[in-house]
Design a protein around this motif. Structure first.
Motif, PDB file in Angstrom:
ATOM      1  N   ALA A 212       0.882  -1.141   0.052  1.00 27.51           N
ATOM      2  CA  ALA A 212       0.105  -0.048   0.101  1.00 27.51           C
ATOM      3  C   ALA A 212       0.955   1.369  -0.038  1.00 27.51           C
ATOM      4  O   ALA A 212       0.707   2.334  -0.753  1.00 27.51           O
ATOM      5  CB  ALA A 212      -0.961  -0.090   1.212  1.00 27.51           C
ATOM      6  N   ALA A 213       1.963   1.260   0.738  1.00 29.81           N
ATOM      7  CA  ALA A 213       2.847   2.360   1.088  1.00 29.81           C
ATOM      8  C   ALA A 213       3.516   2.608  -0.700  1.00 29.81           C
ATOM      9  O   ALA A 213       3.682   3.803  -1.002  1.00 29.81           O
ATOM     10  CB  ALA A 213       3.937   2.275   1.870  1.00 29.81           C
ATOM     11  N   GLN A 214       4.064   1.416  -1.089  1.00 30.41           N
ATOM     12  CA  GLN A 214       4.416   1.601  -2.604  1.00 30.41           C
ATOM     13  C   GLN A 214       3.354   2.146  -3.394  1.00 30.41           C
ATOM     14  O   GLN A 214       3.994   3.273  -4.156  1.00 30.41           O
ATOM     15  CB  GLN A 214       5.078   0.168  -2.944  1.00 30.41           C
ATOM     16  N   ASP A 215       2.304   1.796  -3.646  1.00 29.38           N
ATOM     17  CA  ASP A 215       1.277   2.231  -4.252  1.00 29.38           C
ATOM     18  C   ASP A 215       0.870   3.823  -4.182  1.00 29.38           C
ATOM     19  O   ASP A 215       1.146   4.526  -4.999  1.00 29.38           O
ATOM     20  CB  ASP A 215      -0.076   1.659  -3.980  1.00 29.38           C
ATOM     21  N   ARG A 216       0.933   4.245  -2.833  1.00 26.16           N
ATOM     22  CA  ARG A 216       0.909   5.808  -2.355  1.00 26.16           C
ATOM     23  C   ARG A 216       2.049   6.401  -2.928  1.00 26.16           C
ATOM     24  O   ARG A 216       2.064   7.535  -3.388  1.00 26.16           O
ATOM     25  CB  ARG A 216       0.677   5.858  -0.705  1.00 26.16           C
ATOM     26  N   ASP A 217       3.183   5.728  -2.765  1.00 22.29           N
ATOM     27  CA  ASP A 217       4.481   6.615  -3.328  1.00 22.29           C
ATOM     28  C   ASP A 217       4.436   6.733  -4.799  1.00 22.29           C
ATOM     29  O   ASP A 217       4.921   7.822  -5.363  1.00 22.29           O
ATOM     30  CB  ASP A 217       5.808   5.914  -2.944  1.00 22.29           C
ATOM     31  N   GLU A 218       4.066   5.995  -5.423  1.00 21.42           N
ATOM     32  CA  GLU A 218       3.893   5.759  -6.987  1.00 21.42           C
ATOM     33  C   GLU A 218       2.709   6.935  -7.247  1.00 21.42           C
ATOM     34  O   GLU A 218       3.074   7.566  -8.326  1.00 21.42           O
ATOM     35  CB  GLU A 218       3.841   4.361  -7.406  1.00 21.42           C
ATOM     36  N   CYS A 219       1.680   7.073  -6.861  1.00 26.95           N
ATOM     37  CA  CYS A 219       0.836   7.689  -6.940  1.00 26.95           C
ATOM     38  C   CYS A 219       1.271   9.049  -6.796  1.00 26.95           C
ATOM     39  O   CYS A 219       0.998  10.107  -7.534  1.00 26.95           O
ATOM     40  CB  CYS A 219      -0.324   7.798  -6.227  1.00 26.95           C
ATOM     41  N   LEU A 220       1.926   9.397  -5.690  1.00 25.28           N
ATOM     42  CA  LEU A 220       2.453  10.713  -5.504  1.00 25.28           C
ATOM     43  C   LEU A 220       3.586  11.201  -6.559  1.00 25.28           C
ATOM     44  O   LEU A 220       3.496  12.331  -7.126  1.00 25.28           O
ATOM     45  CB  LEU A 220       3.175  10.627  -4.266  1.00 25.28           C
ATOM     46  N   VAL A 221       4.359   9.985  -7.038  1.00 21.62           N
ATOM     47  CA  VAL A 221       5.160  10.485  -8.127  1.00 21.62           C
ATOM     48  C   VAL A 221       4.785  11.039  -9.373  1.00 21.62           C
ATOM     49  O   VAL A 221       4.895  12.133  -9.979  1.00 21.62           O
ATOM     50  CB  VAL A 221       6.249   9.384  -8.532  1.00 21.62           C
ATOM     51  N   LEU A 222       3.591  10.280  -9.639  1.00 22.87           N
ATOM     52  CA  LEU A 222       2.794  10.402 -10.847  1.00 22.87           C
ATOM     53  C   LEU A 222       2.084  11.756 -10.847  1.00 22.87           C
ATOM     54  O   LEU A 222       1.885  12.561 -11.669  1.00 22.87           O
ATOM     55  CB  LEU A 222       2.008   9.221 -11.152  1.00 22.87           C
ATOM     56  N   ALA A 223       1.383  12.035  -9.618  1.00 22.51           N
ATOM     57  CA  ALA A 223       1.057  13.220  -9.364  1.00 22.51           C
ATOM     58  C   ALA A 223       1.804  14.357  -9.748  1.00 22.51           C
ATOM     59  O   ALA A 223       1.264  15.564 -10.275  1.00 22.51           O
ATOM     60  CB  ALA A 223       0.003  13.387  -7.837  1.00 22.51           C
ATOM     61  N   ILE A 224       2.898  14.446  -8.974  1.00 23.61           N
ATOM     62  CA  ILE A 224       3.850  15.289  -9.101  1.00 23.61           C
ATOM     63  C   ILE A 224       4.282  15.505 -10.568  1.00 23.61           C
ATOM     64  O   ILE A 224       4.318  16.991 -10.955  1.00 23.61           O
ATOM     65  CB  ILE A 224       5.071  15.082  -8.142  1.00 23.61           C
ATOM     66  N   GLU A 225       4.533  14.591 -11.254  1.00 28.74           N
ATOM     67  CA  GLU A 225       4.928  14.683 -12.758  1.00 28.74           C
ATOM     68  C   GLU A 225       3.731  15.418 -13.291  1.00 28.74           C
ATOM     69  O   GLU A 225       3.953  16.327 -14.233  1.00 28.74           O
ATOM     70  CB  GLU A 225       5.051  13.211 -13.243  1.00 28.74           C
ATOM     71  N   ALA A 226       2.519  14.793 -13.075  1.00 30.83           N
ATOM     72  CA  ALA A 226       1.296  15.539 -13.909  1.00 30.83           C
ATOM     73  C   ALA A 226       1.297  16.994 -13.690  1.00 30.83           C
ATOM     74  O   ALA A 226       0.918  17.973 -14.417  1.00 30.83           O
ATOM     75  CB  ALA A 226       0.048  14.754 -13.650  1.00 30.83           C
TER      76      ALA A 226
END
Length: 115
Positions: free
Chosen positions: A19-33
């Motif tokens: 779950a933490a990995q998924d949150r980190d990945e979502c954060l990275v994608l949100a920052i990039e967007a």
């Protein structure tokens, strides 16, 4: 992996990790967007450029500022001097000012050496 034979704390820990990995990945994608949106909007891009330049001149390490100046010197001034069509098309006023600056400095140097 058969979780029927695995203790609950291990399964729970694995679930939390994933779950933490998924949150980190979502954060990275949100920052990039968000960064992409900022750079697509002309006004926000100008604000970002201003704040970036200010940050370079207000306390960043000297090596980073030297690299910025090297980039300007090696890329912009050379391209302006060579009448690079891409630079002239994208930044006509800046290219003209850079070329005039290089010519002026070179003229001063030539006159200094001739004296």
């Amino acid at each position: 992996m058969n979780t029927a034979m695995t203790s609950c704390p291990i399964v729970t820990s694995l679930g939390q990790y994933l779950a933490a990995q998924d949150r980190d990945e979502c954060l990275v994608l949100a920052i990039e967007a968000e960064a992409d949106l900022m750079l697509d909007d002309e006004k926000r891009r100008a604000q970002l450029a201003d704040s970036f330049t200010e940050s370079l001149y207000s306390g960043t390490d000297d090596a980073l500022l030297a690299e910025f100046h090297a980039f300007v010197g090696k890329q912009l001034l050379r391209a302006a001097f060579d009448h690079d069509p891409v630079v002239r098309a994208l930044y006509p006023n800046l290219a003209k000012a850079a070329r005039e600056w290089v010519d002026l400095v070179a003229e001063v140097q030539v006159k200094k050496e001739a004296a």
